[in-house]
Design a protein around this motif. Structure first.
Motif, PDB file in Angstrom:
ATOM      1  N   VAL A  17       0.869  -1.177   0.000  1.00 51.24           N
ATOM      2  CA  VAL A  17       0.000   0.000   0.000  1.00 51.24           C
ATOM      3  C   VAL A  17       0.904   1.224   0.000  1.00 51.24           C
ATOM      4  CG1 VAL A  17      -1.762   1.311   1.239  1.00 51.24           C
ATOM      5  CG2 VAL A  17      -1.821  -1.184   1.268  1.00 51.24           C
ATOM      6  N   LEU A  18       0.669   2.106  -0.954  1.00 49.94           N
ATOM      7  CA  LEU A  18       1.445   3.342  -1.067  1.00 49.94           C
ATOM      8  C   LEU A  18       0.533   4.534  -0.870  1.00 49.94           C
ATOM      9  CD1 LEU A  18       3.380   2.518  -4.353  1.00 49.94           C
ATOM     10  CD2 LEU A  18       4.267   2.369  -2.032  1.00 49.94           C
ATOM     11  N   GLU A  19       0.985   5.484  -0.042  1.00 48.72           N
ATOM     12  CA  GLU A  19       0.318   6.767   0.078  1.00 48.72           C
ATOM     13  C   GLU A  19       1.312   7.786  -0.440  1.00 48.72           C
ATOM     14  OE1 GLU A  19      -1.180   7.410   4.024  1.00 48.72           O
ATOM     15  OE2 GLU A  19      -2.035   5.391   4.106  1.00 48.72           O
ATOM     16  N   PHE A  20       0.882   8.604  -1.399  1.00 46.07           N
ATOM     17  CA  PHE A  20       1.834   9.447  -2.118  1.00 46.07           C
ATOM     18  C   PHE A  20       1.181  10.728  -2.597  1.00 46.07           C
ATOM     19  CE2 PHE A  20      -0.294   6.506  -4.891  1.00 46.07           C
ATOM     20  CZ  PHE A  20      -0.689   7.286  -5.965  1.00 46.07           C
ATOM     21  N   ASN A  21       2.035  11.675  -2.996  1.00 46.50           N
ATOM     22  CA  ASN A  21       1.599  12.902  -3.650  1.00 46.50           C
ATOM     23  C   ASN A  21       1.931  12.761  -5.128  1.00 46.50           C
ATOM     24  OD1 ASN A  21       0.954  14.102  -1.151  1.00 46.50           O
ATOM     25  ND2 ASN A  21       3.057  14.755  -0.875  1.00 46.50           N
ATOM     26  N   GLY A  22       1.096  13.298  -5.983  1.00 48.67           N
ATOM     27  CA  GLY A  22       1.383  13.245  -7.410  1.00 48.67           C
ATOM     28  C   GLY A  22       0.671  12.098  -8.092  1.00 48.67           C
ATOM     29  N   HIS A  23       1.283  11.645  -9.192  1.00 50.96           N
ATOM     30  CA  HIS A  23       0.682  10.602 -10.024  1.00 50.96           C
ATOM     31  C   HIS A  23       1.350   9.255  -9.762  1.00 50.96           C
ATOM     32  CE1 HIS A  23      -1.643  13.515 -12.274  1.00 50.96           C
ATOM     33  NE2 HIS A  23      -0.557  14.266 -12.347  1.00 50.96           N
ATOM     34  N   LEU A  24       0.551   8.210  -9.750  1.00 52.11           N
ATOM     35  CA  LEU A  24       1.040   6.859  -9.491  1.00 52.11           C
ATOM     36  C   LEU A  24       2.150   6.464 -10.459  1.00 52.11           C
ATOM     37  CD1 LEU A  24       0.969   4.107  -8.090  1.00 52.11           C
ATOM     38  CD2 LEU A  24      -0.909   3.491  -9.630  1.00 52.11           C
ATOM     39  N   GLN A  25       1.939   6.687 -11.759  1.00 47.92           N
ATOM     40  CA  GLN A  25       2.933   6.272 -12.752  1.00 47.92           C
ATOM     41  C   GLN A  25       4.281   6.934 -12.505  1.00 47.92           C
ATOM     42  OE1 GLN A  25       2.505   3.782 -14.710  1.00 47.92           O
ATOM     43  NE2 GLN A  25       0.333   3.538 -14.298  1.00 47.92           N
ATOM     44  N   GLU A  26       4.263   8.186 -12.076  1.00 43.67           N
ATOM     45  CA  GLU A  26       5.514   8.896 -11.793  1.00 43.67           C
ATOM     46  C   GLU A  26       6.211   8.299 -10.560  1.00 43.67           C
ATOM     47  OE1 GLU A  26       8.718  11.428 -11.985  1.00 43.67           O
ATOM     48  OE2 GLU A  26       7.244  10.902 -13.515  1.00 43.67           O
ATOM     49  N   VAL A  27       5.447   8.001  -9.532  1.00 39.11           N
ATOM     50  CA  VAL A  27       6.017   7.391  -8.322  1.00 39.11           C
ATOM     51  C   VAL A  27       6.622   6.029  -8.667  1.00 39.11           C
ATOM     52  CG1 VAL A  27       5.440   6.411  -6.054  1.00 39.11           C
ATOM     53  CG2 VAL A  27       4.489   8.619  -6.738  1.00 39.11           C
ATOM     54  N   LEU A  28       5.914   5.230  -9.445  1.00 41.68           N
ATOM     55  CA  LEU A  28       6.419   3.914  -9.839  1.00 41.68           C
ATOM     56  C   LEU A  28       7.704   4.040 -10.659  1.00 41.68           C
ATOM     57  CD1 LEU A  28       3.090   2.110 -10.823  1.00 41.68           C
ATOM     58  CD2 LEU A  28       4.400   1.857  -8.703  1.00 41.68           C
ATOM     59  N   ARG A  29       7.731   5.015 -11.570  1.00 41.40           N
ATOM     60  CA  ARG A  29       8.913   5.208 -12.406  1.00 41.40           C
ATOM     61  C   ARG A  29      10.129   5.606 -11.562  1.00 41.40           C
ATOM     62  NH1 ARG A  29      11.903   8.868 -14.113  1.00 41.40           N
ATOM     63  NH2 ARG A  29      10.644  10.591 -13.368  1.00 41.40           N
ATOM     64  N   ARG A  30       9.927   6.559 -10.634  1.00 42.28           N
ATOM     65  CA  ARG A  30      11.046   7.015  -9.798  1.00 42.28           C
ATOM     66  C   ARG A  30      11.569   5.924  -8.876  1.00 42.28           C
ATOM     67  NH1 ARG A  30       9.674  11.210  -6.296  1.00 42.28           N
ATOM     68  NH2 ARG A  30       7.484  11.032  -6.741  1.00 42.28           N
ATOM     69  N   ALA A  31      10.704   4.993  -8.480  1.00 45.13           N
ATOM     70  CA  ALA A  31      11.126   3.897  -7.597  1.00 45.13           C
ATOM     71  C   ALA A  31      11.808   2.773  -8.375  1.00 45.13           C
ATOM     72  CB  ALA A  31       9.932   3.347  -6.837  1.00 45.13           C
ATOM     73  N   GLY A  32      11.779   2.861  -9.682  1.00 46.05           N
ATOM     74  CA  GLY A  32      12.348   1.783 -10.485  1.00 46.05           C
ATOM     75  C   GLY A  32      11.448   0.572 -10.524  1.00 46.05           C
ATOM     76  N   ALA A  33      10.153   0.809 -10.347  1.00 48.86           N
ATOM     77  CA  ALA A  33       9.196  -0.302 -10.312  1.00 48.86           C
ATOM     78  C   ALA A  33       9.179  -1.133 -11.590  1.00 48.86           C
ATOM     79  CB  ALA A  33       7.793   0.215 -10.000  1.00 48.86           C
ATOM     80  N   PRO A  34       9.398  -0.527 -12.769  1.00 53.42           N
ATOM     81  CA  PRO A  34       9.378  -1.370 -13.972  1.00 53.42           C
ATOM     82  C   PRO A  34      10.391  -2.527 -13.923  1.00 53.42           C
ATOM     83  CG  PRO A  34       9.180   0.919 -14.605  1.00 53.42           C
ATOM     84  CD  PRO A  34       9.462   0.893 -13.128  1.00 53.42           C
ATOM     85  N   ALA A  35      11.465  -2.361 -13.161  1.00 61.91           N
ATOM     86  CA  ALA A  35      12.431  -3.446 -13.013  1.00 61.91           C
ATOM     87  C   ALA A  35      11.971  -4.462 -11.968  1.00 61.91           C
ATOM     88  CB  ALA A  35      13.794  -2.881 -12.616  1.00 61.91           C
ATOM     89  N   LEU A  36      11.013  -4.064 -11.116  1.00 58.54           N
ATOM     90  CA  LEU A  36      10.549  -4.935 -10.035  1.00 58.54           C
ATOM     91  C   LEU A  36       9.271  -5.690 -10.385  1.00 58.54           C
ATOM     92  CD1 LEU A  36      11.139  -2.425  -7.132  1.00 58.54           C
ATOM     93  CD2 LEU A  36      12.498  -4.456  -7.636  1.00 58.54           C
ATOM     94  N   PHE A  37       8.389  -5.045 -11.144  1.00 67.29           N
ATOM     95  CA  PHE A  37       7.129  -5.680 -11.527  1.00 67.29           C
ATOM     96  C   PHE A  37       6.508  -4.923 -12.691  1.00 67.29           C
ATOM     97  CE2 PHE A  37       6.143  -2.866  -7.905  1.00 67.29           C
ATOM     98  CZ  PHE A  37       5.243  -1.991  -8.493  1.00 67.29           C
ATOM     99  N   ASP A  38       5.616  -5.627 -13.396  1.00 68.86           N
ATOM    100  CA  ASP A  38       4.805  -5.016 -14.454  1.00 68.86           C
ATOM    101  C   ASP A  38       3.418  -4.796 -13.910  1.00 68.86           C
ATOM    102  OD1 ASP A  38       6.786  -5.126 -16.432  1.00 68.86           O
ATOM    103  OD2 ASP A  38       6.261  -7.185 -16.945  1.00 68.86           O
ATOM    104  N   LEU A  39       2.888  -3.609 -14.158  1.00 62.14           N
ATOM    105  CA  LEU A  39       1.532  -3.319 -13.725  1.00 62.14           C
ATOM    106  C   LEU A  39       0.585  -3.881 -14.766  1.00 62.14           C
ATOM    107  CD1 LEU A  39       0.395  -1.922 -11.271  1.00 62.14           C
ATOM    108  CD2 LEU A  39       0.274   0.178 -12.580  1.00 62.14           C
ATOM    109  N   ASP A  40      -0.240  -4.855 -14.373  1.00 67.18           N
ATOM    110  CA  ASP A  40      -1.161  -5.539 -15.293  1.00 67.18           C
ATOM    111  C   ASP A  40      -2.221  -4.605 -15.825  1.00 67.18           C
ATOM    112  OD1 ASP A  40      -0.176  -8.054 -15.481  1.00 67.18           O
ATOM    113  OD2 ASP A  40      -1.542  -8.960 -14.044  1.00 67.18           O
ATOM    114  N   GLY A  41      -2.623  -4.840 -17.031  1.00 72.99           N
ATOM    115  CA  GLY A  41      -3.785  -4.177 -17.623  1.00 72.99           C
ATOM    116  C   GLY A  41      -3.447  -2.896 -18.328  1.00 72.99           C
ATOM    117  N   ALA A  42      -4.202  -2.606 -19.358  1.00 74.29           N
ATOM    118  CA  ALA A  42      -3.989  -1.399 -20.140  1.00 74.29           C
ATOM    119  C   ALA A  42      -4.470  -0.159 -19.404  1.00 74.29           C
ATOM    120  CB  ALA A  42      -4.703  -1.517 -21.475  1.00 74.29           C
ATOM    121  N   ALA A  43      -5.409  -0.316 -18.485  1.00 72.41           N
ATOM    122  CA  ALA A  43      -5.974   0.835 -17.782  1.00 72.41           C
ATOM    123  C   ALA A  43      -5.267   1.068 -16.467  1.00 72.41           C
ATOM    124  CB  ALA A  43      -7.459   0.617 -17.552  1.00 72.41           C
ATOM    125  N   GLY A  44      -3.952   1.009 -16.448  1.00 72.59           N
ATOM    126  CA  GLY A  44      -3.216   1.287 -15.233  1.00 72.59           C
ATOM    127  C   GLY A  44      -3.275   0.165 -14.231  1.00 72.59           C
TER     128      GLY A  44
END
Length: 160
Positions: A55-82
């Motif tokens: 569970v993440l509580e954050f300011n801004g946009h989810l995609q930006e937070v995921l990108r800054r954390a390097g999430a694409p190297a950790l997991f893929d977010l399923d689905g075309a709608a985020g």
């Protein structure tokens, strides 16, 4: 092989991700916690390796937070709608008689009954009002329109 994450629940500034493939992997969820905890704009991170969720509580946009954390190297977010799971349509239930019964309509009836019970008990403010609010919402989702005739004091519904 890439690990898939699914958005289980999302509100502005808060998201719950499920990563079922990593359920029980304490090291993986500690890594996620470290990656997200150090980011500017991330207010809170809660991981549960046993449940396979974060569970993440954050300011801004989810995609930006995921990108800054390097999430694409950790997991893929399923689905075309985020990553959101599509809402399941309310499927009618078949009674023994073969007649269809809409579960959302029945939920509306149940919430109406709870609201009536709470009104009788004198708990009008929060519990009764809340139950009637849920009843109205579920009736709308079931496609039922309720029209109140103030002169007769009778409600007429179209639908089920």
């Amino acid at each position: 092989m890439s690990t898939n994450a699914v958005v289980v629940h999302q509100l502005p500034g808060r998201v719950r991700l499920s990563i079922p493939e990593k359920r029980g992997d304490d090291d993986y969820f500690r890594l996620l916690s470290r990656r997200f905890s150090g980011l500017e704009g991330v207010r809170n991170v809660k991981t549960n390796a046993l449940a396979g969720s974060i569970v993440l509580e954050f300011n801004g946009h989810l995609q930006e937070v995921l990108r800054r954390a390097g999430a694409p190297a950790l997991f893929d977010l399923d689905g075309a709608a985020g990553g959101m799971r599509p809402a399941l349509p309310a499927r009618p239930l078949n009674l023994v008689t073969g007649r269809e019964l809409n579960p959302m309509f029945m939920a509306g009836v149940l919430f109406s009954a709870v609201g009536l019970l709470q009104s009788i008990r004198g708990r009008l403010m929060v519990p009764a009002v809340t139950a009637f609010w849920y009843a109205t919402s579920t009736f709308q989702q079931a496609g039922v329109t309720i029209v109140m005739d103030a002169a007769a004091g009778v409600g007429e519904g179209d639908g089920d």
